[in-house]
Design a protein around this motif. Structure first.
Motif, mmCIF file in Angstrom:
data_model
loop_
_atom_site.group_PDB
_atom_site.id
_atom_site.type_symbol
_atom_site.label_atom_id
_atom_site.label_comp_id
_atom_site.label_asym_id
_atom_site.label_seq_id
_atom_site.Cartn_x
_atom_site.Cartn_y
_atom_site.Cartn_z
ATOM 1 N N GLY A 80 -13.265 -1.899 -2.968
ATOM 2 C CA GLY A 80 -14.114 -0.752 -3.280
ATOM 3 C C GLY A 80 -13.419 0.582 -3.111
ATOM 4 O O GLY A 80 -12.497 0.934 -3.830
ATOM 5 N N CYS A 81 -13.858 1.316 -2.117
ATOM 6 C CA CYS A 81 -13.442 2.707 -1.901
ATOM 7 C C CYS A 81 -11.932 2.900 -1.834
ATOM 8 O O CYS A 81 -11.381 3.716 -2.571
ATOM 9 C CB CYS A 81 -14.046 3.226 -0.599
ATOM 10 S SG CYS A 81 -15.816 2.994 -0.449
ATOM 11 N N VAL A 82 -11.279 2.195 -0.949
ATOM 12 C CA VAL A 82 -9.847 2.438 -0.708
ATOM 13 C C VAL A 82 -9.003 2.151 -1.943
ATOM 14 O O VAL A 82 -8.253 3.021 -2.392
ATOM 15 C CB VAL A 82 -9.348 1.646 0.525
ATOM 16 C CG1 VAL A 82 -7.844 1.733 0.650
ATOM 17 C CG2 VAL A 82 -10.038 2.144 1.787
ATOM 18 N N PRO A 83 -9.099 0.961 -2.551
ATOM 19 C CA PRO A 83 -8.257 0.711 -3.719
ATOM 20 C C PRO A 83 -8.580 1.636 -4.896
ATOM 21 O O PRO A 83 -7.671 2.159 -5.537
ATOM 22 C CB PRO A 83 -8.545 -0.746 -4.090
ATOM 23 C CG PRO A 83 -9.224 -1.345 -2.923
ATOM 24 C CD PRO A 83 -9.846 -0.232 -2.150
ATOM 25 N N SER A 84 -9.871 1.840 -5.170
ATOM 26 C CA SER A 84 -10.212 2.668 -6.330
ATOM 27 C C SER A 84 -9.809 4.125 -6.122
ATOM 28 O O SER A 84 -9.257 4.760 -7.027
ATOM 29 C CB SER A 84 -11.704 2.554 -6.660
ATOM 30 O OG SER A 84 -12.494 3.026 -5.591
ATOM 31 N N LYS A 85 -10.040 4.675 -4.938
ATOM 32 C CA LYS A 85 -9.670 6.070 -4.699
ATOM 33 C C LYS A 85 -8.154 6.251 -4.698
ATOM 34 O O LYS A 85 -7.650 7.294 -5.114
ATOM 35 C CB LYS A 85 -10.283 6.575 -3.396
ATOM 36 C CG LYS A 85 -11.774 6.779 -3.525
ATOM 37 C CD LYS A 85 -12.392 7.289 -2.254
ATOM 38 C CE LYS A 85 -13.888 7.485 -2.469
ATOM 39 N NZ LYS A 85 -14.554 7.991 -1.286
ATOM 40 N N THR A 86 -7.409 5.236 -4.267
ATOM 41 C CA THR A 86 -5.951 5.312 -4.307
ATOM 42 C C THR A 86 -5.474 5.393 -5.752
ATOM 43 O O THR A 86 -4.624 6.227 -6.093
ATOM 44 C CB THR A 86 -5.328 4.089 -3.602
ATOM 45 O OG1 THR A 86 -5.767 4.087 -2.238
ATOM 46 C CG2 THR A 86 -3.816 4.120 -3.658
ATOM 47 N N ALA A 89 -3.455 -3.960 2.515
ATOM 48 C CA ALA A 89 -2.949 -4.945 3.485
ATOM 49 C C ALA A 89 -2.756 -4.306 4.860
ATOM 50 O O ALA A 89 -3.091 -4.910 5.889
ATOM 51 C CB ALA A 89 -1.640 -5.552 2.989
ATOM 52 N N ALA A 90 -2.238 -3.083 4.891
ATOM 53 C CA ALA A 90 -2.031 -2.396 6.168
ATOM 54 C C ALA A 90 -3.365 -2.134 6.863
ATOM 55 O O ALA A 90 -3.474 -2.284 8.081
ATOM 56 C CB ALA A 90 -1.277 -1.089 5.946
ATOM 57 N N LEU A 91 -4.383 -1.764 6.110
ATOM 58 C CA LEU A 91 -5.697 -1.522 6.708
ATOM 59 C C LEU A 91 -6.302 -2.815 7.233
ATOM 60 O O LEU A 91 -6.963 -2.820 8.268
ATOM 61 C CB LEU A 91 -6.636 -0.863 5.693
ATOM 62 C CG LEU A 91 -6.289 0.580 5.339
ATOM 63 C CD1 LEU A 91 -7.186 1.076 4.214
ATOM 64 C CD2 LEU A 91 -6.396 1.489 6.547
ATOM 65 N N ARG A 100 4.324 -0.485 -9.815
ATOM 66 C CA ARG A 100 4.679 -0.035 -8.463
ATOM 67 C C ARG A 100 3.507 0.699 -7.827
ATOM 68 O O ARG A 100 3.281 0.584 -6.616
ATOM 69 C CB ARG A 100 5.933 0.859 -8.498
ATOM 70 C CG ARG A 100 6.352 1.345 -7.136
ATOM 71 C CD ARG A 100 6.713 0.193 -6.179
ATOM 72 N NE ARG A 100 6.872 0.694 -4.830
ATOM 73 C CZ ARG A 100 6.280 0.168 -3.753
ATOM 74 N NH1 ARG A 100 5.549 -0.916 -3.842
ATOM 75 N NH2 ARG A 100 6.447 0.704 -2.579
ATOM 76 N N VAL A 101 2.748 1.443 -8.618
ATOM 77 C CA VAL A 101 1.556 2.117 -8.095
ATOM 78 C C VAL A 101 0.556 1.069 -7.593
ATOM 79 O O VAL A 101 -0.016 1.213 -6.505
ATOM 80 C CB VAL A 101 0.915 3.018 -9.175
ATOM 81 C CG1 VAL A 101 -0.396 3.621 -8.685
ATOM 82 C CG2 VAL A 101 1.880 4.124 -9.591
ATOM 83 N N ILE A 102 0.372 0.001 -8.358
ATOM 84 C CA ILE A 102 -0.527 -1.082 -7.949
ATOM 85 C C ILE A 102 -0.015 -1.723 -6.657
ATOM 86 O O ILE A 102 -0.792 -2.027 -5.742
ATOM 87 C CB ILE A 102 -0.650 -2.138 -9.066
ATOM 88 C CG1 ILE A 102 -1.241 -1.526 -10.338
ATOM 89 C CG2 ILE A 102 -1.466 -3.349 -8.600
ATOM 90 C CD1 ILE A 102 -2.652 -1.040 -10.218
ATOM 91 N N GLU A 103 1.303 -1.938 -6.569
ATOM 92 C CA GLU A 103 1.883 -2.520 -5.359
ATOM 93 C C GLU A 103 1.626 -1.632 -4.149
ATOM 94 O O GLU A 103 1.303 -2.120 -3.059
ATOM 95 C CB GLU A 103 3.380 -2.747 -5.541
ATOM 96 C CG GLU A 103 3.719 -3.868 -6.503
ATOM 97 C CD GLU A 103 5.201 -3.915 -6.850
ATOM 98 O OE1 GLU A 103 5.993 -3.139 -6.274
ATOM 99 O OE2 GLU A 103 5.560 -4.727 -7.712
ATOM 100 N N GLN A 104 1.776 -0.306 -4.319
ATOM 101 C CA GLN A 104 1.525 0.613 -3.209
ATOM 102 C C GLN A 104 0.060 0.545 -2.771
ATOM 103 O O GLN A 104 -0.231 0.578 -1.576
ATOM 104 C CB GLN A 104 1.882 2.045 -3.609
ATOM 105 C CG GLN A 104 3.364 2.286 -3.636
ATOM 106 C CD GLN A 104 3.681 3.720 -4.000
ATOM 107 O OE1 GLN A 104 3.330 4.178 -5.081
ATOM 108 N NE2 GLN A 104 4.332 4.412 -3.089
ATOM 109 N N LYS A 105 -0.842 0.434 -3.723
ATOM 110 C CA LYS A 105 -2.266 0.282 -3.396
ATOM 111 C C LYS A 105 -2.478 -0.996 -2.603
ATOM 112 O O LYS A 105 -3.184 -1.011 -1.589
ATOM 113 C CB LYS A 105 -3.087 0.290 -4.692
ATOM 114 C CG LYS A 105 -4.591 0.165 -4.530
ATOM 115 C CD LYS A 105 -5.120 -1.240 -4.658
ATOM 116 C CE LYS A 105 -4.785 -1.907 -5.968
ATOM 117 N NZ LYS A 105 -5.238 -3.327 -5.990
#
Length: 91
Positions: free
Chosen positions: A21-27, A67-69, A57-62
């Motif tokens: 939801g929030c985190v991936p989409s806002k990233t 994963a870190a969260l 690479r943008v998708i990988e960073q997301k």
């Protein structure tokens, strides 16, 4: 006081906001905004920058952020003893 807390998650810990939801989409929205502003600057004296050529690479960073969260267990810890388990509620 002797209180205990159990956190039971059906899927990956973090729920909708962290995982899909929030985190991936806002990233991804922030990455797209950055790209847009680079391509369409508000200053006539600045040349437009090309959009990123490596969207993967943008998708990988997301994915790395999500994963870190998930791994940052301190944000899921209650101030009292907590145990985590995976499972489903009875139907």
């Amino acid at each position: 006081m002797g209180a205990k807390v159990a956190i039971i998650e059906h899927a990956t810990i973090g729920g909708t906001c962290v995982n899909i939801g929030c985190v991936p989409s806002k990233t991804l929205i922030r990455a797209a905004e950055h790209c847009f502003h680079s391509a369409y600057p508000n200053f006539e004296g600045l040349a437009a920058c090309p959009p990123p050529s490596d969207w993967q690479r943008v998708i990988e960073q997301k994915n790395e952020l999500v994963a870190a969260l998930r791994e940052n267990t301190s944000m899921w810890q209650a101030p009292i003893p907590t145990s985590r388990s995976s499972g489903d509620a009875p139907s």
